[in-house]
Motif scaffolding. Sequence first.
Motif, PDB file in Angstrom:
ATOM      1  N   HIS A 145       0.792  -1.223   0.000  1.00  0.00           N
ATOM      2  CA  HIS A 145       0.000   0.000   0.000  1.00  0.00           C
ATOM      3  C   HIS A 145       0.828   1.279   0.000  1.00  0.00           C
ATOM      4  O   HIS A 145       0.471   2.246  -0.682  1.00  0.00           O
ATOM      5  CB  HIS A 145      -0.936   0.018   1.225  1.00  0.00           C
ATOM      6  CG  HIS A 145      -2.005  -1.031   1.176  1.00  0.00           C
ATOM      7  ND1 HIS A 145      -1.818  -2.293   1.709  1.00  0.00           N
ATOM      8  CD2 HIS A 145      -3.255  -1.015   0.652  1.00  0.00           C
ATOM      9  CE1 HIS A 145      -2.918  -3.006   1.524  1.00  0.00           C
ATOM     10  NE2 HIS A 145      -3.796  -2.264   0.891  1.00  0.00           N
ATOM     11  N   VAL A 146       1.923   1.300   0.764  1.00  0.00           N
ATOM     12  CA  VAL A 146       2.677   2.548   0.890  1.00  0.00           C
ATOM     13  C   VAL A 146       3.423   2.884  -0.395  1.00  0.00           C
ATOM     14  O   VAL A 146       3.431   4.033  -0.842  1.00  0.00           O
ATOM     15  CB  VAL A 146       3.657   2.468   2.088  1.00  0.00           C
ATOM     16  CG1 VAL A 146       4.479   3.750   2.186  1.00  0.00           C
ATOM     17  CG2 VAL A 146       2.889   2.234   3.380  1.00  0.00           C
ATOM     18  N   PHE A 147       4.026   1.881  -1.029  1.00  0.00           N
ATOM     19  CA  PHE A 147       4.823   2.144  -2.226  1.00  0.00           C
ATOM     20  C   PHE A 147       3.969   2.604  -3.414  1.00  0.00           C
ATOM     21  O   PHE A 147       4.498   3.154  -4.372  1.00  0.00           O
ATOM     22  CB  PHE A 147       5.620   0.895  -2.615  1.00  0.00           C
ATOM     23  CG  PHE A 147       6.922   0.768  -1.891  1.00  0.00           C
ATOM     24  CD1 PHE A 147       8.051   1.446  -2.330  1.00  0.00           C
ATOM     25  CD2 PHE A 147       7.024  -0.022  -0.756  1.00  0.00           C
ATOM     26  CE1 PHE A 147       9.252   1.334  -1.661  1.00  0.00           C
ATOM     27  CE2 PHE A 147       8.221  -0.142  -0.083  1.00  0.00           C
ATOM     28  CZ  PHE A 147       9.339   0.536  -0.529  1.00  0.00           C
ATOM     29  N   ARG A 148       2.677   2.374  -3.367  1.00  0.00           N
ATOM     30  CA  ARG A 148       1.816   2.744  -4.489  1.00  0.00           C
ATOM     31  C   ARG A 148       1.294   4.180  -4.378  1.00  0.00           C
ATOM     32  O   ARG A 148       0.627   4.663  -5.286  1.00  0.00           O
ATOM     33  CB  ARG A 148       0.626   1.792  -4.564  1.00  0.00           C
ATOM     34  CG  ARG A 148      -0.218   1.761  -3.312  1.00  0.00           C
ATOM     35  CD  ARG A 148      -1.334   0.745  -3.376  1.00  0.00           C
ATOM     36  NE  ARG A 148      -2.346   1.106  -4.336  1.00  0.00           N
ATOM     37  CZ  ARG A 148      -3.461   0.421  -4.543  1.00  0.00           C
ATOM     38  NH1 ARG A 148      -3.669  -0.692  -3.846  1.00  0.00           N
ATOM     39  NH2 ARG A 148      -4.337   0.813  -5.399  1.00  0.00           N
ATOM     40  N   LEU A 149       1.610   4.858  -3.268  1.00  0.00           N
ATOM     41  CA  LEU A 149       1.135   6.226  -3.083  1.00  0.00           C
ATOM     42  C   LEU A 149       1.809   7.191  -4.051  1.00  0.00           C
ATOM     43  O   LEU A 149       2.958   6.989  -4.469  1.00  0.00           O
ATOM     44  CB  LEU A 149       1.402   6.697  -1.647  1.00  0.00           C
ATOM     45  CG  LEU A 149       0.572   6.072  -0.531  1.00  0.00           C
ATOM     46  CD1 LEU A 149       1.033   6.609   0.811  1.00  0.00           C
ATOM     47  CD2 LEU A 149      -0.915   6.339  -0.736  1.00  0.00           C
ATOM     48  N   LEU A 150       1.112   8.250  -4.387  1.00  0.00           N
ATOM     49  CA  LEU A 150       1.699   9.323  -5.175  1.00  0.00           C
ATOM     50  C   LEU A 150       2.590  10.189  -4.287  1.00  0.00           C
ATOM     51  O   LEU A 150       2.557  10.114  -3.063  1.00  0.00           O
ATOM     52  CB  LEU A 150       0.594  10.167  -5.809  1.00  0.00           C
ATOM     53  CG  LEU A 150      -0.341   9.437  -6.776  1.00  0.00           C
ATOM     54  CD1 LEU A 150      -1.431  10.385  -7.266  1.00  0.00           C
ATOM     55  CD2 LEU A 150       0.422   8.849  -7.957  1.00  0.00           C
ATOM     56  N   LYS A 151       3.366  11.046  -4.926  1.00  0.00           N
ATOM     57  CA  LYS A 151       4.329  11.869  -4.194  1.00  0.00           C
ATOM     58  C   LYS A 151       3.661  12.724  -3.131  1.00  0.00           C
ATOM     59  O   LYS A 151       4.090  12.738  -1.971  1.00  0.00           O
ATOM     60  CB  LYS A 151       5.089  12.764  -5.183  1.00  0.00           C
ATOM     61  CG  LYS A 151       6.059  13.732  -4.518  1.00  0.00           C
ATOM     62  CD  LYS A 151       6.764  14.598  -5.546  1.00  0.00           C
ATOM     63  CE  LYS A 151       7.695  15.593  -4.868  1.00  0.00           C
ATOM     64  NZ  LYS A 151       8.406  16.451  -5.872  1.00  0.00           N
ATOM     65  N   LEU A 152       2.605  13.446  -3.500  1.00  0.00           N
ATOM     66  CA  LEU A 152       1.946  14.335  -2.547  1.00  0.00           C
ATOM     67  C   LEU A 152       1.344  13.554  -1.383  1.00  0.00           C
ATOM     68  O   LEU A 152       1.341  14.030  -0.241  1.00  0.00           O
ATOM     69  CB  LEU A 152       0.870  15.163  -3.254  1.00  0.00           C
ATOM     70  CG  LEU A 152       1.376  16.184  -4.280  1.00  0.00           C
ATOM     71  CD1 LEU A 152       0.200  16.925  -4.918  1.00  0.00           C
ATOM     72  CD2 LEU A 152       2.340  17.172  -3.623  1.00  0.00           C
ATOM     73  N   ASP A 153       0.837  12.366  -1.660  1.00  0.00           N
ATOM     74  CA  ASP A 153       0.276  11.551  -0.585  1.00  0.00           C
ATOM     75  C   ASP A 153       1.369  11.070   0.367  1.00  0.00           C
ATOM     76  O   ASP A 153       1.168  11.024   1.584  1.00  0.00           O
ATOM     77  CB  ASP A 153      -0.484  10.357  -1.161  1.00  0.00           C
ATOM     78  CG  ASP A 153      -1.803  10.765  -1.793  1.00  0.00           C
ATOM     79  OD1 ASP A 153      -2.378  11.783  -1.364  1.00  0.00           O
ATOM     80  OD2 ASP A 153      -2.260  10.087  -2.732  1.00  0.00           O
ATOM     81  N   MET A 154       2.526  10.701  -0.171  1.00  0.00           N
ATOM     82  CA  MET A 154       3.630  10.288   0.697  1.00  0.00           C
ATOM     83  C   MET A 154       4.076  11.424   1.603  1.00  0.00           C
ATOM     84  O   MET A 154       4.321  11.228   2.804  1.00  0.00           O
ATOM     85  CB  MET A 154       4.810   9.799  -0.154  1.00  0.00           C
ATOM     86  CG  MET A 154       4.601   8.454  -0.809  1.00  0.00           C
ATOM     87  SD  MET A 154       6.117   7.846  -1.584  1.00  0.00           S
ATOM     88  CE  MET A 154       5.581   6.239  -2.175  1.00  0.00           C
ATOM     89  N   LEU A 155       4.177  12.617   1.046  1.00  0.00           N
ATOM     90  CA  LEU A 155       4.583  13.768   1.858  1.00  0.00           C
ATOM     91  C   LEU A 155       3.529  14.082   2.917  1.00  0.00           C
ATOM     92  O   LEU A 155       3.862  14.477   4.046  1.00  0.00           O
ATOM     93  CB  LEU A 155       4.816  14.978   0.956  1.00  0.00           C
ATOM     94  CG  LEU A 155       5.956  14.837  -0.059  1.00  0.00           C
ATOM     95  CD1 LEU A 155       6.039  16.072  -0.936  1.00  0.00           C
ATOM     96  CD2 LEU A 155       7.286  14.594   0.646  1.00  0.00           C
ATOM     97  N   ALA A 156       2.261  13.911   2.560  1.00  0.00           N
ATOM     98  CA  ALA A 156       1.192  14.142   3.541  1.00  0.00           C
ATOM     99  C   ALA A 156       1.254  13.119   4.673  1.00  0.00           C
ATOM    100  O   ALA A 156       1.025  13.452   5.844  1.00  0.00           O
ATOM    101  CB  ALA A 156      -0.170  14.104   2.852  1.00  0.00           C
ATOM    102  N   VAL A 157       1.568  11.878   4.330  1.00  0.00           N
ATOM    103  CA  VAL A 157       1.643  10.818   5.340  1.00  0.00           C
ATOM    104  C   VAL A 157       2.771  11.087   6.326  1.00  0.00           C
ATOM    105  O   VAL A 157       2.574  11.045   7.545  1.00  0.00           O
ATOM    106  CB  VAL A 157       1.827   9.443   4.664  1.00  0.00           C
ATOM    107  CG1 VAL A 157       2.175   8.380   5.711  1.00  0.00           C
ATOM    108  CG2 VAL A 157       0.576   9.035   3.916  1.00  0.00           C
ATOM    109  N   ILE A 158       3.969  11.392   5.820  1.00  0.00           N
ATOM    110  CA  ILE A 158       5.092  11.602   6.734  1.00  0.00           C
ATOM    111  C   ILE A 158       4.883  12.848   7.582  1.00  0.00           C
ATOM    112  O   ILE A 158       5.224  12.882   8.767  1.00  0.00           O
ATOM    113  CB  ILE A 158       6.431  11.676   5.953  1.00  0.00           C
ATOM    114  CG1 ILE A 158       7.608  11.655   6.949  1.00  0.00           C
ATOM    115  CG2 ILE A 158       6.489  12.900   5.064  1.00  0.00           C
ATOM    116  CD1 ILE A 158       8.954  11.569   6.266  1.00  0.00           C
ATOM    117  N   GLY A 159       4.271  13.872   7.002  1.00  0.00           N
ATOM    118  CA  GLY A 159       4.007  15.084   7.779  1.00  0.00           C
ATOM    119  C   GLY A 159       3.011  14.844   8.897  1.00  0.00           C
ATOM    120  O   GLY A 159       3.199  15.324  10.026  1.00  0.00           O
TER     121      GLY A 159
END
Length: 268
Positions: A111-125
């Motif tokens: 699930h995590v590797f399939r996220l888009l860039k903006l979603d990954m940044l939102a998750v870590i934030g």
Amino acid sequence: MRYHKVAQFHHNQREMAAIRVLSRKLPTFASIFFQTLTRNPSIHRISFLNLKPYTPPKPSTVFVAQFHDGRPRGPLWRGKKLIGKEALFVILGLKRLKEDDEKLEKFVKTHVFRLLKLDMLAVIGELERQEETALAIKMFEVIQKQEWYQPDVFMYKDLIVSLAKSKRMDEAMGLWEKMKKENLFPDSQTYTEVIRGFLRDGCPADAMNVYEDMLKSPDPPEELPFRVLLKGLLPHPLLRNKVKKDFEELFPEKHAYDPPEEIFGRWL
């Protein structure tokens, strides 16, 4: 006199004709009007031909005050509406599986590797904001494997500061070394929090190592890390005197406060 009576007669005929036309379209209104007309004959003198067209009132400016709706708004999920559904699903999944390493790794791959860039940044934030530092580090490791990743000192800074405040200095220094390998230099806040973390753990030697690294940084040092060291090194006069000397050379207009001897003794 006769002429005026004839004119009045024709005028009344025109009014009655206008009323009949209106009654075909508005029968209810006409019925009420005729009832009133029979009770008050003086109304027949009203001329429908001289009625002015209706002009709607000008719209007025209405000021609507914005008030809190009374619903509870806790610190968790602040700005939740700005997080996409996929990112929100990943955050909840990571938190749910953080105690099970095997399931967590599987969830990251699927699930995590399939996220888009903006979603990954939102998750870590959001993970950093909720103080889920371990999950934020795992998310950072995923981000570093993406093609679009570029070394970012601010990502390192947030994670190192979070680890230092959580008294996890070994992990903080692990990220510190990785940051230096990517030719990134900490800012004053990062130096301050790491120095404060080592002093809090009773490791003045490690705090001085970070201090020496700060002096070698291409960015000019700021006052706050010196203040933290001068306060934290009170039980270590030799180290404190060295920092005090550097402070007075770099900030000649500033004053390094020395506590009174009767409180802390003559070892200063």
